[in-house]
Design a protein around this motif. Structure first.
Motif, short mmCIF file in Angstrom:
data_model
loop_
_atom_site.label_atom_id
_atom_site.label_comp_id
_atom_site.label_asym_id
_atom_site.label_seq_id
_atom_site.Cartn_x
_atom_site.Cartn_y
_atom_site.Cartn_z
N THR A 65 25.30 42.55 62.09
CA THR A 65 24.46 41.82 63.03
C THR A 65 25.28 40.83 63.84
N SER A 66 24.67 40.34 64.93
CA SER A 66 25.35 39.38 65.80
C SER A 66 24.35 38.32 66.24
N TRP A 67 24.79 37.43 67.15
CA TRP A 67 23.92 36.38 67.64
C TRP A 67 22.67 36.95 68.33
N GLY A 68 22.80 38.13 68.90
CA GLY A 68 21.68 38.71 69.63
C GLY A 68 20.67 39.43 68.76
N THR A 69 20.95 39.55 67.46
CA THR A 69 20.03 40.24 66.57
C THR A 69 18.74 39.43 66.40
N HIS A 70 17.60 40.07 66.55
CA HIS A 70 16.33 39.40 66.34
C HIS A 70 16.15 39.04 64.87
N GLU A 71 15.27 38.11 64.61
CA GLU A 71 15.02 37.68 63.23
C GLU A 71 14.68 38.88 62.34
N ILE A 72 15.28 38.86 61.14
CA ILE A 72 15.08 39.96 60.20
C ILE A 72 14.15 39.51 59.09
N LEU A 83 20.01 50.71 52.38
CA LEU A 83 20.79 49.55 52.83
C LEU A 83 21.44 48.82 51.67
N GLU A 84 22.74 48.63 51.76
CA GLU A 84 23.51 47.93 50.73
C GLU A 84 23.80 46.48 51.13
N ALA A 85 23.99 46.22 52.42
CA ALA A 85 24.38 44.86 52.81
C ALA A 85 24.12 44.63 54.29
N ILE A 86 23.84 43.35 54.60
CA ILE A 86 23.79 42.87 55.98
C ILE A 86 25.02 41.99 56.17
N ILE A 87 25.83 42.32 57.14
CA ILE A 87 27.06 41.57 57.40
C ILE A 87 26.94 40.94 58.78
N TRP A 102 15.19 37.59 52.26
CA TRP A 102 16.07 37.25 51.14
C TRP A 102 15.49 37.77 49.84
N GLU A 103 14.17 37.76 49.72
CA GLU A 103 13.53 38.18 48.47
C GLU A 103 13.67 39.68 48.22
N THR A 104 14.07 40.45 49.22
CA THR A 104 14.28 41.88 49.00
C THR A 104 15.52 42.14 48.16
N GLY A 105 16.40 41.13 48.06
CA GLY A 105 17.60 41.28 47.26
C GLY A 105 18.77 41.91 47.98
N VAL A 106 18.63 42.19 49.27
CA VAL A 106 19.75 42.77 50.01
C VAL A 106 20.91 41.78 50.03
N ARG A 107 22.11 42.29 49.85
CA ARG A 107 23.29 41.42 49.88
C ARG A 107 23.57 41.01 51.33
N VAL A 108 24.03 39.78 51.49
CA VAL A 108 24.29 39.23 52.82
C VAL A 108 25.69 38.63 52.84
N SER A 109 26.38 38.87 53.94
CA SER A 109 27.73 38.34 54.13
C SER A 109 27.83 37.76 55.53
N THR A 110 28.75 36.84 55.72
CA THR A 110 28.93 36.22 57.03
C THR A 110 30.40 36.02 57.33
N GLN A 111 30.72 35.95 58.59
CA GLN A 111 32.10 35.72 59.01
C GLN A 111 32.36 34.23 59.28
N GLU A 327 33.34 44.47 45.90
CA GLU A 327 32.49 43.30 46.05
C GLU A 327 32.67 42.70 47.44
N LEU A 328 31.63 42.07 47.95
CA LEU A 328 31.73 41.35 49.22
C LEU A 328 32.68 40.16 49.04
N ALA A 329 33.51 39.94 50.04
CA ALA A 329 34.44 38.81 49.98
C ALA A 329 33.79 37.51 50.43
N HIS A 330 32.74 37.60 51.26
CA HIS A 330 32.15 36.39 51.86
C HIS A 330 30.63 36.40 51.71
N ARG A 331 30.19 36.65 50.48
CA ARG A 331 28.75 36.76 50.24
C ARG A 331 28.06 35.40 50.35
#
Length: 341
Positions: A65-72, A83-87, A102-111, A327-331
């Motif tokens: 995802t990026s800044w232009g992504t609508h609210e999820i 789906l394994e992760a949102i980066i 967040w309650e769905t349990g999907v893993r999230v990572s950020t830069q 594993e995600l490095a920046h979860r």
């Protein structure tokens, strides 16, 4: 409509990039995206994930995802059965996901780590420039339009033996500490989540916010925007700063009592370098536009231009970790949100 740069639907995992065309080009030029293509089908969609077709939604294992992504929300994620992760290629994910997502349990990572490097480079440059008197003497030079009487003004300048205060040992604060470590400086740090041993590992001395504001030649703000940090830089703290000191804000405008800052700048020999304000663009009649001891920049400290490739490259690396079972490095976890930017 979304487009894919690889055929063979169903033969490889699907990676969905949600970004406006311009952001996609800046974040993911061909050389950055190339390693990801070896691991799956790459599908590009704009900010609205609802236009993604059913099969791409079902087969998507990674969502970039990026800044232009609508609210999820959880509703938006409905149908992303693999789906394994949102980066996220940006920094903060607070705006991106709703509570039920967040309650769905999907893993999230950020830069945020990569973006922090860019912010720290800006802050460190401004610290050095401030200590060398760049902004103050530029103002005086333009005012007088003649050779300056250098002696008295330059005697107070220089980097050696000066004190820099870092408010917040965040990712950016720590990166700033590393960048200025080569200079002969005393570095103070205030952070309620850091102890003296950890501060020492950063080459800094842990102190109170009051002492830091009073004793620093330059104060650089690196705290997150939370209810607890709103207005934490108060009128009293601003008035306690030493004559000739500089305040740098690359964090969030809400951290500073802005009305008090304007009042103090009008009456005190202080300088402010503000890459963020509240609101982000000051009102047209704000004194911040006119004060000669304010240096305003338009929220450009983070990754911009070619530096956006750092974020794209980091996101690609993270996606490959997901697809190869690492594993995600920046979860980021939901419980982290109350204390991070």
């Amino acid at each position: 409509m979304p487009s894919s740069d690889l055929g063979g639907r169903g033969q490889l995992p699907t990676i969905v990039i949600s970004a406006d065309d311009g952001d996609a080009d800046r974040l993911f030029p061909a050389n950055v995206l190339a390693p990801l293509r070896e691991h799956g089908r790459v599908v590009h969609v704009g900010g609205d994930l609802s236009v993604l077709d059913v099969e791409d939604r079902r087969s998507a294992e990674v969502l970039l995802t990026s800044w232009g992504t609508h609210e999820i929300s959880a509703g938006v994620l409905d149908g992303f059965s693999s789906l394994e992760a949102i980066i996220h290629t940006g920094g903060s994910v607070k705006r991106l996901l709703t509570d039920d997502a967040w309650e769905t349990g999907v893993r999230v990572s950020t830069q945020v780590e990569r973006n922090a490097e860019a912010v720290a480079e800006y802050a460190a440059a401004m610290i050095v420039a401030s200590l060398k008197g760049v902004f103050r003497l530029r103002r005086d030079y333009i005012r007088e339009g003649a050779t300056l009487d250098r002696g008295p003004r330059l005697d107070t300048l220089g980097i050696t033996a000066k004190t820099v205060g870092l408010v917040g040992a965040s990712r950016v604060g720590r990166a700033v500490a590393r960048l200025i470590a080569r200079h002969d400086l005393q570095v103070l740090v205030y952070d309620p989540y850091v102890d003296a041993v950890e501060a020492d590992s950063l080459g800094a001395r842990l102190t109170s916010l009051e002492t830091l504001m009073r004793d620093s030649d330059v104060v650089s703000l690196h705290a997150p925007a939370t209810p607890g940090t709103r207005g934490m830089i108060t009128r009293r703290l601003l008035e306690s700063m030493s004559p000739g000191a500089t305040l740098i804000n690359t964090a969030r405008g809400s951290i500073v009592d802005q009305d008090a800052l304007i009042d103090v700048l009008r009456t005190r020999d202080l300088f402010a370098i503000l890459d963020v304000t509240e609101p982000m663009v000051p009102a047209a009649d704000s004194a911040l536009w006119a004060l000669e001891n304010v240096f305003l920049t338009p929220h450009l400290a983070g990754a911009t231009g070619s530096d956006l490739q750092r974020l794209g490259r980091g996101a690609v690396d993270e996606a490959i970790r997901v697809l190869t079972g690492e594993e995600l490095a920046h979860r980021v976890r939901a419980e982290d949100l109350s204390r991070i930017a």
